[in-house]
Scaffold this active site. Structure first.
Site, PDB file in Angstrom:
ATOM      1  N   ARG A 123       0.821  -1.229   0.000  1.00  0.00           N
ATOM      2  CA  ARG A 123       0.000   0.000   0.000  1.00  0.00           C
ATOM      3  C   ARG A 123       0.851   1.274   0.000  1.00  0.00           C
ATOM      4  NH1 ARG A 123      -2.514  -3.406  -1.349  1.00  0.00           N
ATOM      5  NH2 ARG A 123      -4.389  -4.327  -0.452  1.00  0.00           N
ATOM      6  N   SER A 161     -10.677   0.536   4.227  1.00  0.00           N
ATOM      7  CA  SER A 161      -9.988   0.172   5.478  1.00  0.00           C
ATOM      8  C   SER A 161      -9.243   1.374   6.038  1.00  0.00           C
ATOM      9  CB  SER A 161      -8.983  -0.950   5.212  1.00  0.00           C
ATOM     10  OG  SER A 161      -9.676  -2.111   4.840  1.00  0.00           O
ATOM     11  N   GLU A 183      -4.139   3.839   7.008  1.00  0.00           N
ATOM     12  CA  GLU A 183      -4.026   3.669   5.551  1.00  0.00           C
ATOM     13  C   GLU A 183      -4.772   4.816   4.855  1.00  0.00           C
ATOM     14  OE1 GLU A 183      -4.729  -0.307   4.018  1.00  0.00           O
ATOM     15  OE2 GLU A 183      -5.690   0.528   2.244  1.00  0.00           O
TER      16      GLU A 183
HETATM   17  C1  LIG Z   1     -15.688   0.676  -0.122  1.00  0.00           C
HETATM   18  C2  LIG Z   1     -14.213   0.802  -0.358  1.00  0.00           C
HETATM   19  C3  LIG Z   1     -13.455  -0.340  -0.618  1.00  0.00           C
HETATM   20  C4  LIG Z   1     -12.070  -0.243  -0.852  1.00  0.00           C
HETATM   21  N1  LIG Z   1     -11.373  -1.387  -1.117  1.00  0.00           N
HETATM   22  C5  LIG Z   1     -10.040  -1.300  -1.345  1.00  0.00           C
HETATM   23  C6  LIG Z   1      -9.282  -2.476  -1.652  1.00  0.00           C
HETATM   24  O1  LIG Z   1      -9.794  -3.581  -1.741  1.00  0.00           O
HETATM   25  N2  LIG Z   1      -7.945  -2.327  -1.865  1.00  0.00           N
HETATM   26  C7  LIG Z   1      -7.327  -1.102  -1.796  1.00  0.00           C
HETATM   27  O2  LIG Z   1      -6.108  -1.028  -2.012  1.00  0.00           O
HETATM   28  N3  LIG Z   1      -8.027   0.026  -1.518  1.00  0.00           N
HETATM   29  C8  LIG Z   1      -9.352  -0.048  -1.299  1.00  0.00           C
HETATM   30  N4  LIG Z   1     -10.062   1.093  -1.015  1.00  0.00           N
HETATM   31  C9  LIG Z   1      -9.363   2.387  -0.922  1.00  0.00           C
HETATM   32  C10 LIG Z   1      -9.313   3.132  -2.283  1.00  0.00           C
HETATM   33  O3  LIG Z   1     -10.274   2.647  -3.142  1.00  0.00           O
HETATM   34  C11 LIG Z   1      -7.939   3.009  -2.943  1.00  0.00           C
HETATM   35  O4  LIG Z   1      -6.945   3.487  -2.074  1.00  0.00           O
HETATM   36  C12 LIG Z   1      -7.864   3.799  -4.265  1.00  0.00           C
HETATM   37  O5  LIG Z   1      -6.736   3.373  -4.956  1.00  0.00           O
HETATM   38  C13 LIG Z   1      -7.808   5.305  -4.075  1.00  0.00           C
HETATM   39  O6  LIG Z   1      -7.889   5.916  -5.368  1.00  0.00           O
HETATM   40  P1  LIG Z   1      -8.503   7.380  -5.538  1.00  0.00           P
HETATM   41  O7  LIG Z   1      -8.445   7.735  -6.976  1.00  0.00           O
HETATM   42  O8  LIG Z   1      -9.851   7.451  -4.902  1.00  0.00           O
HETATM   43  O9  LIG Z   1      -7.445   8.233  -4.728  1.00  0.00           O
HETATM   44  P2  LIG Z   1      -7.745   9.432  -3.707  1.00  0.00           P
HETATM   45  O10 LIG Z   1      -8.450   8.889  -2.515  1.00  0.00           O
HETATM   46  O11 LIG Z   1      -8.375  10.547  -4.427  1.00  0.00           O
HETATM   47  O12 LIG Z   1      -6.264   9.834  -3.306  1.00  0.00           O
HETATM   48  C14 LIG Z   1      -5.472   8.947  -2.544  1.00  0.00           C
HETATM   49  C15 LIG Z   1      -4.006   9.386  -2.678  1.00  0.00           C
HETATM   50  O13 LIG Z   1      -3.588   9.187  -4.023  1.00  0.00           O
HETATM   51  C16 LIG Z   1      -3.090  10.413  -4.566  1.00  0.00           C
HETATM   52  N5  LIG Z   1      -3.480  10.454  -5.985  1.00  0.00           N
HETATM   53  C17 LIG Z   1      -4.725  10.457  -6.516  1.00  0.00           C
HETATM   54  N6  LIG Z   1      -4.661  10.501  -7.870  1.00  0.00           N
HETATM   55  C18 LIG Z   1      -3.346  10.513  -8.188  1.00  0.00           C
HETATM   56  C19 LIG Z   1      -2.613  10.556  -9.417  1.00  0.00           C
HETATM   57  N7  LIG Z   1      -3.220  10.605 -10.623  1.00  0.00           N
HETATM   58  N8  LIG Z   1      -1.267  10.559  -9.359  1.00  0.00           N
HETATM   59  C20 LIG Z   1      -0.608  10.503  -8.167  1.00  0.00           C
HETATM   60  N9  LIG Z   1      -1.236  10.481  -6.977  1.00  0.00           N
HETATM   61  C21 LIG Z   1      -2.597  10.483  -6.991  1.00  0.00           C
HETATM   62  C22 LIG Z   1      -3.735  11.514  -3.748  1.00  0.00           C
HETATM   63  O14 LIG Z   1      -2.942  12.687  -3.745  1.00  0.00           O
HETATM   64  C23 LIG Z   1      -3.797  10.863  -2.369  1.00  0.00           C
HETATM   65  O15 LIG Z   1      -2.568  10.979  -1.710  1.00  0.00           O
HETATM   66  C24 LIG Z   1     -11.445   1.018  -0.798  1.00  0.00           C
HETATM   67  C25 LIG Z   1     -12.208   2.181  -0.576  1.00  0.00           C
HETATM   68  C26 LIG Z   1     -13.576   2.078  -0.354  1.00  0.00           C
HETATM   69  C27 LIG Z   1     -14.386   3.326  -0.143  1.00  0.00           C
END
Ligand SMILES: Cc1cc2nc3c(=O)[nH]c(=O)nc-3n(C[C@H](O)[C@H](O)[C@H](O)COP(=O)(O)OP(=O)(O)OC[C@H]3O[C@@H](n4cnc5c(N)ncnc54)[C@H](O)[C@@H]3O)c2cc1C
Length: 311
Positions: free
Chosen positions: A174, A226, A303
Site C-alpha cells: 500500500r 480500510s 491507511e
Molecule cells: C468501499 C471501499 C473499498 C475499498 N477497497 C479497497 C481495496 O480492496 N484495496 C485497496 O487497495 N483500496 C481499497 N479502497 C481504498 C481506495 O479505493 C484506494 O486506495 C484507491 O486506490 C484510491 O484511489 P482514488 O483515486 O480514490 O485516490 P484518492 O483517494 O483521491 O487519493 C489517494 C491518494 O492518491 C493520490 N493520488 C490520486 N490521484 C493521483 C494521481 N493521478 N497521481 C498521483 N497520486 C494520486 C492523492 O494525492 C492521495 O494521496 C477502498 C475504498 C472504499 C471506499
C-alpha cells in the site's frame, strides 16, 4: 485578473470553483472548502495547469475519486485538482494496456476482461482511479497495482513529464514513492498475464459478490475503505495480519464518536451516519488505535489519508 480567471482563460471549458466544499469529491462525503477546485482536467492539460499554479506560488494537491481520503471539516489551504473521469481512456495491444491516470480502476478491470487483454480482475470493485491506485499500490486478494506495471508517465511538481519504471516508483505494501513526492500519474502501462475470458468473468463475479457481502456500498454509505494498514509480519515465518481482527477483539465494533461508527461487518472500516464530521472520524480512529495498543501492544498505522487540520 485572479488565478481562477487566469486558469479559465487558459482552459475556457474547465470547471473551476473557488471556496468549494470538498465533500462532493470524496466517498466519505466530508471536507470543508479549498481556495480553488479544478475539476477533471485532461492529462494533456495537467502540465500547463501545474506550471501556472507554480508561477502563482499556489500549492496544490491532485486527488482521484477521493476514496482513500478524509478531508478536514476546515478544508484545505491549497488548490485541489480532481483528476477523475467516468470516461475510460484505454489503449490495448495484445496483453499490454495503456490507461490514463484518471480512468476508474473498475472500468479498467472490466475492459481488460471484456477484451481479453489479460488478468487485472482483482481490481474489480476497488473504488478510485488508476493514478490513485498506483500512488497507494492498491490491491486485493494478494495482488497489487505494482505487480504488472511496466511503466508510468509521471508529471513532476515542476510541470515536467517523465517516464518511470516500477523500480523508480518503489512499490511496497500500500505504498509507492509517489505518496511521499506528491508527483502525478498521467498514464500507466501494464503487461498482464493471459487468462481466459470466461475464467476472468467468473472471478469478477465472485469478487463483486464478496465485496457486496463484506464492504459497505460507498454510494449509499459514506466511507473510505480500510482505515488502518494490516499489521506487518514481525518475522519471516509470519504473514501480515488483518488489522480488523485485532480491532474486533479490542471491541471496536461497539465504538462511536458523533456520527462516525464502525461498519457492522468489518471492524477496520469507519462509516458516516447522520451528522458525521471529519473530526468525528479522526477521533474514532484515535480511539481504535488506543484500544489495540492497550489490548495487544500493537501500533496501528492509518491507511486512509487524513488531510488538513484535526484537533
Ligand atoms: C468501499 C471501499 C473499498 C475499498 N477497497 C479497497 C481495496 O480492496 N484495496 C485497496 O487497495 N483500496 C481499497 N479502497 C481504498 C481506495 O479505493 C484506494 O486506495 C484507491 O486506490 C484510491 O484511489 P482514488 O483515486 O480514490 O485516490 P484518492 O483517494 O483521491 O487519493 C489517494 C491518494 O492518491 C493520490 N493520488 C490520486 N490521484 C493521483 C494521481 N493521478 N497521481 C498521483 N497520486 C494520486 C492523492 O494525492 C492521495 O494521496 C477502498 C475504498 C472504499 C471506499
Amino acid at each position: 485578473m485572479n488565478l481562477a480567471s487566469e486558469i479559465q482563460t487558459l482552459f475556457p471549458k474547465l470547471p473551476i470553483r473557488e471556496n468549494k466544499p470538498l465533500a462532493d469529491c470524496t466517498t466519505f462525503q466530508l471536507g470543508g472548502p479549498c481556495p480553488l477546485l479544478i475539476d477533471n482536467p485532461s492529462a494533456d492539460q495537467l502540465p500547463a495547469l501545474v506550471q501556472k499554479l507554480n508561477e502563482q506560488e499556489m500549492p496544490f494537491l491532485v486527488i482521484g475519486q477521493g476514496s482513500n481520503l478524509v478531508i478536514s471539516d476546515r478544508g484545505l489551504d491549497c488548490a485541489v485538482i480532481r483528476f477523475c473521469s467516468d470516461k475510460p481512456k484505454i489503449e490495448a495491444h495484445e496483453n499490454r494496456v495503456t490507461v490514463s491516470g484518471d480512468t476508474l480502476l473498475d472500468d479498467l478491470a472490466l475492459f481488460t476482461i471484456e477484451n481479453e487483454i489479460g488478468d487485472l480482475t482483482y481490481c474489480s470493485g476497488i473504488p478510485g482511479t488508476v493514478g490513485g491506485g498506483i500512488a497507494g499500490n492498491a490491491g486485493a486478494f494478494g495482488r497489487q497495482m505494482g505487480d504488472h506495471l511496466t511503466s508510468a508517465e509521471i508529471l513532476g511538481l515542476d510541470g515536467t513529464v517523465r517516464s518511470a519504471t516500477p523500480a523508480d516508483l518503489e512499490f511496497a505494501y500500500r505504498h509507492s514513492k509517489l505518496k511521499e513526492t506528491g508527483e502525478i500519474v498521467l498514464s500507466a502501462t501494464f503487461e498482464l498475464p493471459m487468462v481466459g475470458k470466461k475464467e476472468m468473468q467468473a472471478e469478477r463475479e465472485r469478487i463483486l459478490e464478496f465485496r457486496k457481502e463484506h464492504h459497505p456500498d460507498w454510494h449509499a454509505t459514506p466511507c473510505a475503505g480500510s482505515v488502518f494498514r494490516n499489521i506487518e509480519a514481525t518475522s519471516a515465518a509470519e504473514r501480515r495480519q488483518a488489522a480488523g481482527h485485532f480491532l474486533e477483539d479490542a471491541g471496536a465494533k461497539a465504538m462511536t464518536v458523533g456520527g462516525a461508527k464502525i461498519f457492522e461487518k468489518h471492524a477496520n472500516i469507519i462509516i458516516g451516519g447522520v451528522g458525521c464530521t471529519a473530526q468525528n472520524v479522526w477521533d474514532l480512529s484515535e480511539q481504535m488505535i488506543r484500544a489495540v495498543q492497550k489490548k495487544f501492544d500493537l501500533e496501528l498505522v492509518r491507511e486512509v489519508r487524513f488531510l488538513g487540520k484535526f484537533s
